[in-house]
Design an enzyme around this catalytic site. Structure first.
Site, PDB file in Angstrom:
ATOM      1  N   ASP A 118       0.839  -1.202   0.000  1.00 16.79           N
ATOM      2  CA  ASP A 118       0.000   0.000   0.000  1.00 16.79           C
ATOM      3  C   ASP A 118       0.876   1.254   0.000  1.00 16.79           C
ATOM      4  O   ASP A 118       0.370   2.374  -0.076  1.00 16.79           O
ATOM      5  CB  ASP A 118      -1.020  -0.013   1.147  1.00 16.79           C
ATOM      6  N   SER A 119       2.199   1.051   0.060  1.00 10.49           N
ATOM      7  CA  SER A 119       3.134   2.170  -0.163  1.00 10.49           C
ATOM      8  C   SER A 119       2.871   2.806  -1.521  1.00 10.49           C
ATOM      9  O   SER A 119       3.308   3.930  -1.779  1.00 10.49           O
ATOM     10  CB  SER A 119       4.586   1.671  -0.097  1.00 10.49           C
ATOM     11  N   ASP A 126      -1.040  -6.028  -0.135  1.00  9.09           N
ATOM     12  CA  ASP A 126      -1.377  -5.425   1.157  1.00  9.09           C
ATOM     13  C   ASP A 126      -2.874  -5.197   1.295  1.00  9.09           C
ATOM     14  O   ASP A 126      -3.483  -4.559   0.414  1.00  9.09           O
ATOM     15  CB  ASP A 126      -0.699  -4.049   1.271  1.00  9.09           C
ATOM     16  N   LYS A 135      -1.048  -9.413   2.862  1.00 10.44           N
ATOM     17  CA  LYS A 135      -0.278  -8.973   4.028  1.00 10.44           C
ATOM     18  C   LYS A 135      -1.153  -8.003   4.815  1.00 10.44           C
ATOM     19  O   LYS A 135      -1.896  -7.230   4.213  1.00 10.44           O
ATOM     20  CB  LYS A 135       1.021  -8.284   3.590  1.00 10.44           C
ATOM     21  N   GLU A 178       9.480  -4.206  10.325  1.00 12.30           N
ATOM     22  CA  GLU A 178       9.934  -2.918   9.783  1.00 12.30           C
ATOM     23  C   GLU A 178      10.522  -2.051  10.889  1.00 12.30           C
ATOM     24  O   GLU A 178       9.895  -1.836  11.942  1.00 12.30           O
ATOM     25  CB  GLU A 178       8.747  -2.210   9.101  1.00 12.30           C
TER      26      GLU A 178
HETATM   27  O1  KIV Z   1       3.595  -1.118   1.621  1.00 13.44           O
HETATM   28  C1  KIV Z   1       4.755  -1.544   1.557  1.00 13.44           C
HETATM   29  O2  KIV Z   1       5.478  -1.314   0.589  1.00 13.44           O
HETATM   30  C2  KIV Z   1       5.252  -2.344   2.665  1.00 13.44           C
HETATM   31  C3  KIV Z   1       6.710  -2.642   2.700  1.00 13.44           C
HETATM   32  C4  KIV Z   1       7.462  -1.424   3.030  1.00 13.44           C
HETATM   33  C5  KIV Z   1       7.031  -3.759   3.588  1.00 13.44           C
HETATM   34  O3  KIV Z   1       4.506  -2.713   3.511  1.00 13.44           O
END
Ligand code: KIV
Length: 279
Positions: A46-47, A85, A115, A184
């Site tokens: 979700d980044s 995510d 995730k 993290e």
């Molecule tokens: O959203 C994301 O990219 C993440 C990673 C930084 C682990 O959760």
């Protein structure tokens, strides 16, 4: 084409001590490149809210946006193990929502796993997803969806009490059925201890070298995202200046008439004007 890994392959990698690589991917083109470079797992993080969609945090990202990008990643990398995510609000509202949204990633986007962020409070959700046949990766330490509650984007688990809590969270997530856990922004010694204490792989981001695998946001690895670069990020190249230079050169050539030249144009009859009846 890559042979798609399974959860069993990922678990075996921990047993045999083979380090696991994971990178984020948000579109088909990048997913295809990463898969051909043999990354073990792709994460539709979700980044994407911050690095692709221009939000200030991951909080505004919706399920529909995640499905849109996860589907593109799957199309670009049919042989990759793809994790997506669950965005903020898609699982905190109850197990039923988590099951509906988790299934969407498998049915609509063809993902292999989901995730979600959190410790003890999400263990019932993790167990329910796993029972329903949805493989789950946990995420503890700095959890960006709730970063404001954690005091911002900072290292977690520095004091004894929070380190103890994090070990308990990792053990509980493993017990709930998570097949791997992202950790993290935690001290490397805590990363080592948790990695030794649990049987499922730990995937670190700012969690030291002792984790069973590592994950980075691909835009950070490639030096494409200049707005905010966490100290644990290693950029293996600097694409942002390369892109800007290439675009500046294009601007110059278009404006001067140097592009397109003969090599990048199509030829036609030299007397086309006459053939068209135009004087
Ligand atoms: O959203 C994301 O990219 C993440 C990673 C930084 C682990 O959760």
């Amino acid at each position: 084409m890559q042979k798609r890994k399974t959860v069993l392959d990922i678990l075996t990698m921990k047993k045999t001590g083979e380090k696991i690589t994971m990178l984020t991917a948000y579109d088909a083109a990048m997913a295809s490149l990463l898969a051909s470079a043999d990354v073990d797992m792709l994460l539709v993080g979700d980044s994407l809210g911050m690095v692709v969609l221009g939000y200030d945090s991951t909080v505004p990202v919706t399920m529909d946006e995640m499905i849109h990008h996860a589907s593109a990643v799957r199309r670009g990398a049919p042989g990759a193990f793809v994790v997506a995510d669950l965005p903020f609000g898609s699982y905190q509202t109850g197990i039923r929502d988590a099951l509906i949204n988790g299934s969407r990633f498998l049915k609509e986007a063809g993902c292999d796993a989901v995730k979600l962020e959190g410790g003890l409070e999400v263990c019932d959700t993790v167990a329910a997803l796993v029972r329903a046949g949805i493989s789950v990766m946990g995420h503890i330490g700095l959890t960006p969806q709730t970063a404001t509650q954690l005091g911002g984007y900072k290292v977690q688990g520095r004091d004894l009490q929070s380190a103890k809590k994090m070990v308990a969270e990792a053990l509980a997530l493993e017990k709930a059925g998570a097949f791997a856990i992202v950790m993290e922004c935690i001290p490397d010694e805590l990363g080592r201890i948790i990695s030794e204490e649990i049987a499922v792989p730990t995937i670190g981001i700012g969690a030291g070298v002792h984790c069973d695998g590592q994950v980075l946001v691909v835009n950070d690895l490639l030096g494409m995202f200049e707005k905010f670069i966490p100290s644990f990020v290693k950029s293996y190249c600097k694409l942002a200046p390369t892109i800007k230079e290439a675009v500046a050169e294009y601007n110059r050539e278009v404006r001067s008439g140097a592009f397109p030249d003969k090599k990048h144009s199509f030829s036609s009859e030299s007397n086309l004007r006459e053939l068209l009846g135009l004087s």
